[in-house]
Design a protein around this motif. Structure first.
Motif, PDB file in Angstrom:
ATOM      1  N   PHE A  85       0.371   2.218   7.080  1.00  0.00           N
ATOM      2  CA  PHE A  85       1.523   2.731   7.822  1.00  0.00           C
ATOM      3  C   PHE A  85       2.775   2.785   6.945  1.00  0.00           C
ATOM      4  CE2 PHE A  85      -0.865   1.449  11.748  1.00  0.00           C
ATOM      5  CZ  PHE A  85      -0.974   2.734  12.254  1.00  0.00           C
ATOM      6  N   ASP A  86       2.895   1.840   6.045  1.00  0.00           N
ATOM      7  CA  ASP A  86       4.023   1.880   5.117  1.00  0.00           C
ATOM      8  C   ASP A  86       3.942   3.135   4.246  1.00  0.00           C
ATOM      9  OD1 ASP A  86       6.367   0.661   3.886  1.00  0.00           O
ATOM     10  OD2 ASP A  86       5.088   0.309   2.148  1.00  0.00           O
ATOM     11  N   SER A  87       2.731   3.507   3.849  1.00  0.00           N
ATOM     12  CA  SER A  87       2.542   4.725   3.061  1.00  0.00           C
ATOM     13  C   SER A  87       2.940   5.963   3.864  1.00  0.00           C
ATOM     14  CB  SER A  87       1.076   4.845   2.618  1.00  0.00           C
ATOM     15  OG  SER A  87       0.718   3.790   1.756  1.00  0.00           O
ATOM     16  N   LEU A  88       2.612   5.974   5.151  1.00  0.00           N
ATOM     17  CA  LEU A  88       3.000   7.102   6.000  1.00  0.00           C
ATOM     18  C   LEU A  88       4.516   7.215   6.110  1.00  0.00           C
ATOM     19  CD1 LEU A  88       0.471   7.011   8.998  1.00  0.00           C
ATOM     20  CD2 LEU A  88       0.320   8.306   6.877  1.00  0.00           C
ATOM     21  N   LEU A  89       5.174   6.072   6.263  1.00  0.00           N
ATOM     22  CA  LEU A  89       6.633   6.077   6.388  1.00  0.00           C
ATOM     23  C   LEU A  89       7.291   6.572   5.099  1.00  0.00           C
ATOM     24  CD1 LEU A  89       7.166   2.702   8.284  1.00  0.00           C
ATOM     25  CD2 LEU A  89       7.597   4.990   9.194  1.00  0.00           C
ATOM     26  N   ILE A  90       6.761   6.127   3.957  1.00  0.00           N
ATOM     27  CA  ILE A  90       7.302   6.585   2.673  1.00  0.00           C
ATOM     28  C   ILE A  90       7.109   8.087   2.535  1.00  0.00           C
ATOM     29  CG2 ILE A  90       6.989   6.491   0.166  1.00  0.00           C
ATOM     30  CD1 ILE A  90       6.344   3.506   0.491  1.00  0.00           C
ATOM     31  N   GLY A  91       5.919   8.559   2.922  1.00  0.00           N
ATOM     32  CA  GLY A  91       5.653   9.987   2.847  1.00  0.00           C
ATOM     33  C   GLY A  91       6.587  10.794   3.719  1.00  0.00           C
ATOM     34  N   GLN A  92       6.881  10.270   4.882  1.00  0.00           N
ATOM     35  CA  GLN A  92       7.757  10.966   5.820  1.00  0.00           C
ATOM     36  C   GLN A  92       9.178  11.081   5.276  1.00  0.00           C
ATOM     37  OE1 GLN A  92       8.739   8.931   9.585  1.00  0.00           O
ATOM     38  NE2 GLN A  92       8.046  10.783  10.610  1.00  0.00           N
ATOM     39  N   HIS A  93       9.649  10.041   4.609  1.00  0.00           N
ATOM     40  CA  HIS A  93      11.050  10.011   4.180  1.00  0.00           C
ATOM     41  C   HIS A  93      11.259  10.444   2.731  1.00  0.00           C
ATOM     42  CE1 HIS A  93      12.330   8.194   7.928  1.00  0.00           C
ATOM     43  NE2 HIS A  93      11.392   7.282   7.813  1.00  0.00           N
ATOM     44  N   GLU A  94      10.261  10.192   1.870  1.00  0.00           N
ATOM     45  CA  GLU A  94      10.446  10.464   0.445  1.00  0.00           C
ATOM     46  C   GLU A  94       9.572  11.611  -0.047  1.00  0.00           C
ATOM     47  OE1 GLU A  94      10.212   6.949  -1.945  1.00  0.00           O
ATOM     48  OE2 GLU A  94      11.279   5.714  -0.466  1.00  0.00           O
ATOM     49  N   LEU A  95       8.718  12.156   0.835  1.00  0.00           N
ATOM     50  CA  LEU A  95       7.875  13.311   0.531  1.00  0.00           C
ATOM     51  C   LEU A  95       6.871  13.027  -0.581  1.00  0.00           C
ATOM     52  CD1 LEU A  95      10.504  16.182   0.774  1.00  0.00           C
ATOM     53  CD2 LEU A  95       9.113  15.154   2.584  1.00  0.00           C
ATOM     54  N   ARG A  96       6.538  11.770  -0.780  1.00  0.00           N
ATOM     55  CA  ARG A  96       5.464  11.392  -1.704  1.00  0.00           C
ATOM     56  C   ARG A  96       4.619  10.330  -1.017  1.00  0.00           C
ATOM     57  NH1 ARG A  96       6.817   6.469  -3.878  1.00  0.00           N
ATOM     58  NH2 ARG A  96       9.013   5.853  -3.682  1.00  0.00           N
ATOM     59  N   MET A  97       3.302  10.414  -1.202  1.00  0.00           N
ATOM     60  CA  MET A  97       2.431   9.500  -0.472  1.00  0.00           C
ATOM     61  C   MET A  97       1.305   8.992  -1.361  1.00  0.00           C
ATOM     62  SD  MET A  97       0.456  10.077   3.143  1.00  0.00           S
ATOM     63  CE  MET A  97       2.037  10.412   3.922  1.00  0.00           C
ATOM     64  N   ASN A  98       1.071   7.686  -1.275  1.00  0.00           N
ATOM     65  CA  ASN A  98      -0.013   7.051  -2.008  1.00  0.00           C
ATOM     66  C   ASN A  98      -0.988   6.435  -1.015  1.00  0.00           C
ATOM     67  OD1 ASN A  98      -1.742   5.573  -3.614  1.00  0.00           O
ATOM     68  ND2 ASN A  98      -0.135   4.708  -4.905  1.00  0.00           N
ATOM     69  N   LEU A  99      -2.166   7.059  -0.889  1.00  0.00           N
ATOM     70  CA  LEU A  99      -3.224   6.556  -0.008  1.00  0.00           C
ATOM     71  C   LEU A  99      -4.404   6.072  -0.842  1.00  0.00           C
ATOM     72  CD1 LEU A  99      -3.144   9.195   2.874  1.00  0.00           C
ATOM     73  CD2 LEU A  99      -2.214   6.878   2.889  1.00  0.00           C
ATOM     74  N   GLU A 100      -4.087   5.424  -1.936  1.00  0.00           N
ATOM     75  CA  GLU A 100      -5.128   4.953  -2.852  1.00  0.00           C
ATOM     76  C   GLU A 100      -5.876   3.765  -2.278  1.00  0.00           C
ATOM     77  OE1 GLU A 100      -5.467   3.748  -7.604  1.00  0.00           O
ATOM     78  OE2 GLU A 100      -3.553   4.266  -6.694  1.00  0.00           O
ATOM     79  N   GLU A 101      -7.201   3.808  -2.385  1.00  0.00           N
ATOM     80  CA  GLU A 101      -8.091   2.690  -2.071  1.00  0.00           C
ATOM     81  C   GLU A 101      -8.007   2.246  -0.605  1.00  0.00           C
ATOM     82  OE1 GLU A 101      -9.599  -1.354  -4.365  1.00  0.00           O
ATOM     83  OE2 GLU A 101      -7.834  -0.279  -5.099  1.00  0.00           O
ATOM     84  N   PHE A 102      -8.298   3.191   0.277  1.00  0.00           N
ATOM     85  CA  PHE A 102      -8.402   2.883   1.702  1.00  0.00           C
ATOM     86  C   PHE A 102      -9.800   3.181   2.256  1.00  0.00           C
ATOM     87  CE2 PHE A 102      -3.651   3.314   1.863  1.00  0.00           C
ATOM     88  CZ  PHE A 102      -3.387   2.090   2.468  1.00  0.00           C
ATOM     89  N   ASP A 103     -10.752   3.576   1.402  1.00  0.00           N
ATOM     90  CA  ASP A 103     -12.107   3.942   1.837  1.00  0.00           C
ATOM     91  C   ASP A 103     -12.109   5.143   2.785  1.00  0.00           C
ATOM     92  OD1 ASP A 103     -13.145   1.813   0.362  1.00  0.00           O
ATOM     93  OD2 ASP A 103     -13.037   0.430   2.062  1.00  0.00           O
ATOM     94  N   LEU A 104     -11.137   6.015   2.677  1.00  0.00           N
ATOM     95  CA  LEU A 104     -11.042   7.169   3.559  1.00  0.00           C
ATOM     96  C   LEU A 104     -12.158   8.160   3.275  1.00  0.00           C
ATOM     97  CD1 LEU A 104      -7.196   7.819   3.307  1.00  0.00           C
ATOM     98  CD2 LEU A 104      -8.406   6.808   5.255  1.00  0.00           C
ATOM     99  N   VAL A 105     -12.766   8.700   4.340  1.00  0.00           N
ATOM    100  CA  VAL A 105     -13.781   9.747   4.184  1.00  0.00           C
ATOM    101  C   VAL A 105     -13.176  11.130   4.437  1.00  0.00           C
ATOM    102  CG1 VAL A 105     -15.691   8.214   4.767  1.00  0.00           C
ATOM    103  CG2 VAL A 105     -14.555   9.498   6.588  1.00  0.00           C
ATOM    104  N   ALA A 106     -11.988  11.165   4.990  1.00  0.00           N
ATOM    105  CA  ALA A 106     -11.271  12.423   5.234  1.00  0.00           C
ATOM    106  C   ALA A 106      -9.778  12.136   5.211  1.00  0.00           C
ATOM    107  CB  ALA A 106     -11.671  13.015   6.577  1.00  0.00           C
ATOM    108  N   ILE A 107      -8.994  13.156   4.940  1.00  0.00           N
ATOM    109  CA  ILE A 107      -7.547  13.005   4.975  1.00  0.00           C
ATOM    110  C   ILE A 107      -7.097  12.891   6.426  1.00  0.00           C
ATOM    111  CG2 ILE A 107      -5.329  14.009   4.329  1.00  0.00           C
ATOM    112  CD1 ILE A 107      -6.735  15.566   2.160  1.00  0.00           C
TER     113      ILE A 107
END
Length: 245
Positions: A85-107
């Motif tokens: 969620f912190d990554s989502l907030l950063i993406g929302q405000h700073e327009l850059r997002m780091n979703l590294e190493e979350f085991d995501l199978v889809a965006i």
């Protein structure tokens, strides 16, 4: 209620076994919160503001019910949920997002809705594909999909993403570079290191703006030198760890 955000000294909150279907964003203002119990409710999403709860050490929820955060993130525990969620907030405000190493199978759909992002890191996940709708990131300048071993191809729509300046797809066990890469004609940095790439075609000359090209640690025997000579702005070329002769 929204006013719960005023409880700045709250350290433990247990609202389990209720019929709650929504949590207020102001919950993120309870900065002292260390324990949050949410099981047996009607919740399916958590507010992104959970990412502000930096003191949270225990988050108890019915992970199989939730669409946000994704199941893969929920399984990693409370700290990783907070990081997501912190990554989502950063993406929302700073327009850059780091979703590294979350085991995501889809965006996650919440990320796809942020079409003004300029940087997106999806490294070290389990992505199986990038959605065609990624083309809607019309301002994206840097995309990193390193270490996604199931990701083999790129959507055809990516060829229209000419805003991308830096693209990295290292460590994905690829034998070939996807054709769509050669349509990203404004690339200045391209990283396909630590794959199993055996050859590169003459389409490489399309990437005439390249400044940095990393093809290290592959299985390249030779290079298309006529195409390489078209890369007149190239400053750094990394070819170590190949059987070049």
């Amino acid at each position: 209620p929204e006013s719960i955000g005023g409880l700045r000294h709250l350290t433990s909150l247990d609202v389990s076994f209720n019929l709650i279907s929504w949590l207020p964003p102001s919950l993120g203002n309870c900065f002292s919160l260390q324990e949050l119990y949410l099981t047996k409710n009607e919740l399916t999403v958590l507010p992104w503001e959970v990412g502000r709860l930096t003191n949270l050490r225990l988050l108890d929820l019915d992970m199989e019910r939730y669409t946000c955060p994704p199941m893969a993130v929920s399984k990693r525990g409370g700290k990783e949920i907070q990081r997501f969620f912190d990554s989502l907030l950063i993406g929302q405000h700073e327009l850059r997002m780091n979703l590294e190493e979350f085991d995501l199978v889809a965006i996650p759909k919440e990320v796809l809705a942020m079409d003004r992002l300029t940087q997106l890191v999806l490294a070290h996940n389990e992505l199986e594909a990038l959605p065609p709708s990624i083309v809607e990131f019309t301002q994206l300048e840097a995309l990193n999909v390193d270490k996604n071993p199931r990701l083999r191809d790129l959507p055809r729509t990516m060829r229209h993403m000419t805003s991308i300046r830096a693209f990295s797809m290292a460590g994905n066990d690829l034998k070939n570079m996807p054709d769509e890469v050669f349509r990203l004609t404004n690339l200045t940095s391209l990283n396909f290191s630590h794959n199993k790439i055996e050859g590169i075609g003459n389409l490489l000359c399309n990437l005439s703006q390249l400044v940095h090209l990393d093809l290290s640690h592959n299985v390249l025997w030779n290079l298309p030198w006529p195409a390489m000579m078209q890369l007149i702005y190239l400053e750094k070329l990394e070819l170590q760890g190949n059987p070049l002769t």
